[in-house]
Design an enzyme around this catalytic site. Sequence first.
Site, mmCIF file in Angstrom:
data_model
loop_
_atom_site.group_PDB
_atom_site.id
_atom_site.type_symbol
_atom_site.label_atom_id
_atom_site.label_comp_id
_atom_site.label_asym_id
_atom_site.label_seq_id
_atom_site.Cartn_x
_atom_site.Cartn_y
_atom_site.Cartn_z
ATOM 1 N N ARG A 398 0.496 -1.058 -0.145
ATOM 2 C CA ARG A 398 0.372 0.252 0.004
ATOM 3 C C ARG A 398 0.652 1.389 0.386
ATOM 4 O O ARG A 398 0.863 2.147 -0.393
ATOM 5 C CB ARG A 398 -1.007 0.158 1.004
ATOM 6 C CG ARG A 398 -0.531 0.211 2.702
ATOM 7 C CD ARG A 398 -1.162 0.687 3.353
ATOM 8 N NE ARG A 398 -2.031 -0.325 4.013
ATOM 9 C CZ ARG A 398 -1.925 -0.698 4.931
ATOM 10 N NH1 ARG A 398 -0.892 -0.136 5.849
ATOM 11 N NH2 ARG A 398 -2.753 -1.693 6.238
ATOM 12 N N ASN A 532 -5.222 2.045 8.233
ATOM 13 C CA ASN A 532 -4.511 2.180 9.794
ATOM 14 C C ASN A 532 -4.325 0.356 10.293
ATOM 15 O O ASN A 532 -5.144 -0.090 10.771
ATOM 16 C CB ASN A 532 -5.376 2.788 10.609
ATOM 17 C CG ASN A 532 -5.609 2.974 11.803
ATOM 18 O OD1 ASN A 532 -4.533 2.214 12.665
ATOM 19 N ND2 ASN A 532 -5.805 3.887 12.778
ATOM 20 N N ASP A 533 -2.658 0.115 10.501
ATOM 21 C CA ASP A 533 -2.989 -0.864 10.519
ATOM 22 C C ASP A 533 -2.619 -1.258 12.078
ATOM 23 O O ASP A 533 -2.553 -2.467 12.089
ATOM 24 C CB ASP A 533 -0.970 -0.022 10.494
ATOM 25 C CG ASP A 533 -0.828 -0.614 8.997
ATOM 26 O OD1 ASP A 533 -0.581 -1.982 8.308
ATOM 27 O OD2 ASP A 533 0.769 -0.729 8.562
ATOM 28 N N THR A 534 -2.907 -0.021 12.669
ATOM 29 C CA THR A 534 -2.722 -0.257 13.975
ATOM 30 C C THR A 534 -4.806 -0.494 14.987
ATOM 31 O O THR A 534 -5.060 -0.995 15.960
ATOM 32 C CB THR A 534 -2.310 0.753 14.868
ATOM 33 O OG1 THR A 534 -3.368 1.629 15.069
ATOM 34 C CG2 THR A 534 -1.221 1.058 14.966
ATOM 35 N N ASN A 536 -6.897 -3.282 14.571
ATOM 36 C CA ASN A 536 -6.849 -4.923 14.186
ATOM 37 C C ASN A 536 -8.066 -5.494 15.196
ATOM 38 O O ASN A 536 -8.347 -6.408 16.232
ATOM 39 C CB ASN A 536 -5.747 -5.706 15.118
ATOM 40 C CG ASN A 536 -4.615 -4.563 14.035
ATOM 41 O OD1 ASN A 536 -3.959 -4.223 14.851
ATOM 42 N ND2 ASN A 536 -4.700 -4.584 13.215
#
Length: 842
Positions: A398, A532-534, A536
């Site tokens: 990405r 937003n990787d964080t 989850n």
Amino acid sequence: MAAKKQSKVAKKLAAKKPLKVAKKKQVKVAKAETSQTVGGQYGYFDDANKEYVLRNPATPIKWCNYVGTLAFGGVVDTTGGTVLCKGDPALNRITKYISQMPNSDFKGSTTYIRIKEKDSVRVLSPFVVPTCTMWDKWECRIGLSYTKWVAEGFGLKVTVVVFVPAKSSTLIQDISIENISRKNMEIDVVPVYEFSHFDALKQLTNADWVPQTMTVEAHKEKSGHVILEQYAFMKKQYAVNYFTASLPADSFDGDRREFLGFNEITGWAAPATLYKGKLSNSTALRGDNIAAQMFKFKLAPKKVGRVATQLGQEKSIADAMPAIKKYRDLKNVDKAFADLASFWNNYLAALQIKTPDASFNSMVNVHNPRQCHTTKNWSRYLSLYQLGFGSDRGIGYRDSSQDLLGVMSHMPEEARVLAENLLSVQLEGGNAMHQYFPSTMEANEGDSREKEDRPKYYGDDHLWIVLTVASYLKETGNMEFLKKEIPFYNKKKELEAREKGSVLEHLKRSLAFSWNDRGAHGIPHLGFADWNDTVNLPTGSESLFNASLFAKALLEMIDICEAIEDRELAEQYKNWYEEIKAQVNKTAWDGEWYVRWFDEKGEPLGSSKNKYNKIDSLGQSWPVISGIAPEEYAKTALNSVNKLLNTKNGIKLSWPGYNGFDPHVGGVSTYPPGAKENGGIFLHANPWIMIAETIVGNGDRAFQYYSQINPAEKNNGKISEFESEPYCYPQNILGSEHKQFGLARNAWLSGTSSWTYQAATQYILGIKATFKGLSVNPCIPKAWKEFSLSRKFRDAVYEISVKNPNGLSKGVKSVTINGKAIEGNVLPILPGKKHIVEVVMG
Ligand code: GLC
């Protein structure tokens, strides 16, 4: 070293002469520092030379520059430290740089200047570090792919320029010393590099095997030139590092312990050999490998001595010889440096602007496109924050897809090559691997590997590439690219056995994946995470951001289908788009803004109902960017952002921040409130709000949002709070919930660069490539009476001047090209010469 000799050196060291000098000068600098840091200024922008000029070496944190490219290059900090690699920071590292060490320490490289005086020597460094030399005058010019230090004092003017010639595998250090005293001087110049094992992580985790494999050999040529050859034993036959110079060496060292002397107890600040007068001519059969050479100069007043060193990597020394010979000739060094400047002039010429705002001009003309070039090269792989060790990073799917959008008008063909690599790690099912390693093209699933109970894919990766390919096609008109066959990724199969598909087929599978992977609300699933990787959330959760990105990718694909006249496919995607649009507006409007996620139970997150994370910035920008938000919702949502997320230092990603770990959401709650994704000013998301504001016609707000995060603006008085480099965007600034509100970290490698550049050029100035031509649709501050720019597009150059007589933000009343009026605001594709375009807003 004989004990007797050693004690002599020890005596000299104990004589304190050099130390005394250092102390006196140190006091001087403390004063100088205070005067230079008044108003937080460490340096200034030299726009004419396209440089930032640092005057004070004591930056709050390490500041750096990039040289070369991922093919060969790395990071050079302002105190002379170097991280160098060839092709892959994790798998082919050349120098050893431990970024967590204090700025005063040696980090991978330095150069010593040794001045012989009557009965003692002075050992100085033009980089200040590691000898703690305080010069009368010192500056470090951070230029376009080079750094230049100029240090004056002790009767000398020392100039050092570090760069990588285009397409070469060698780092040049061009050192000049001028005798500016009135007496003859004897000076030795001693550049030193310390090597890393090629497997960068092993260097840090294994002190048994690594040192046993490291080797330095010395080749002395008849001419007196020395080539130090360094390799890890198993690479002896196919990848050796070399260090040599334009001048014969007086002496050299390959073994760190020999060079530093005294079993290293006096360290890099005072290497014993430099007090002895000669290096030890050591090679190394194991241990800590370095490459140091001593060059001797006798200079009468006003005379200049010069030596250019080369640190490179080739298959063998024989293979390196052509380059070695070439750059031993200083004329070729000068030419390579001039060529670098031409590369940049050409790259930047794709778009040059002139507006009433000086720091906007400086960022858009030089520093922002330069940073886009950097992110295009390094993705999030190698910086002073993302350290490029092990399998933690690589080229992010990405990240790089977005980075390419930032360089598309400057280097579309280079962008296409990287886009092809990205497409080759897309899976047959349409979703993509999260990252890959450029030297092996092996890919992995990123952090999703770590959590057993979460999905193993990201819900957004594969959608970004649709935007990238569309942007390439619009910029170049090369529709043939859609037919190019590219394999899909399959770990279990050799490359030749993998399924192939045309680029168009790859894009179709991206869209089909998201269409088929929708959840209970008809919204695409989150996967392990979206942008937003964080966050989850458990399996089954849906992401409203993925819905918007999917919708935007559909719009781009509809454009492509229309351009290739595939009406049936366009129709299908229009239906999907309408369906997604309807679902989002039916399920996700919270009253004053859009919700951001639905969790596995269908509960909203990013809603006024939540205790933490009530509102999220992407939840508002992307429905506007993708056109799925009706005007009223768009305006209301953006006003909520202004009210609840905006601060003087930028727009926070969300509010309020989690205040303790919450396993349901995961990573975001590992940060204190106000940091990074947990309510911090995550800059990458700021330009999306700017873009959304231009879409609703709010030019003043868009520009306010632009200026409040413009790092060049921080140079005037706010650097002590900001701390990070003022010449590039950092990834994050601590938000207002944090006590250190305003503090920036993670400079250089951030999607902020690409998107702020797009926001500034395509949305604020409003110049955008389309299949039909160059669209002109500015959305500017009302106070701007005019602006102008020059844009290369296809074969032509468009010299565009825009007049705003009625003080508007948006609206184009008339356009003329070469004096003739045209209908609408899309400049047609014209033949290759300059075209004069006059635009009047109204
Ligand atoms: C980092 C990652 C990027 C991600 C962002 C937000 O910048 O590199 O991929 O989108 O964080 O979590």
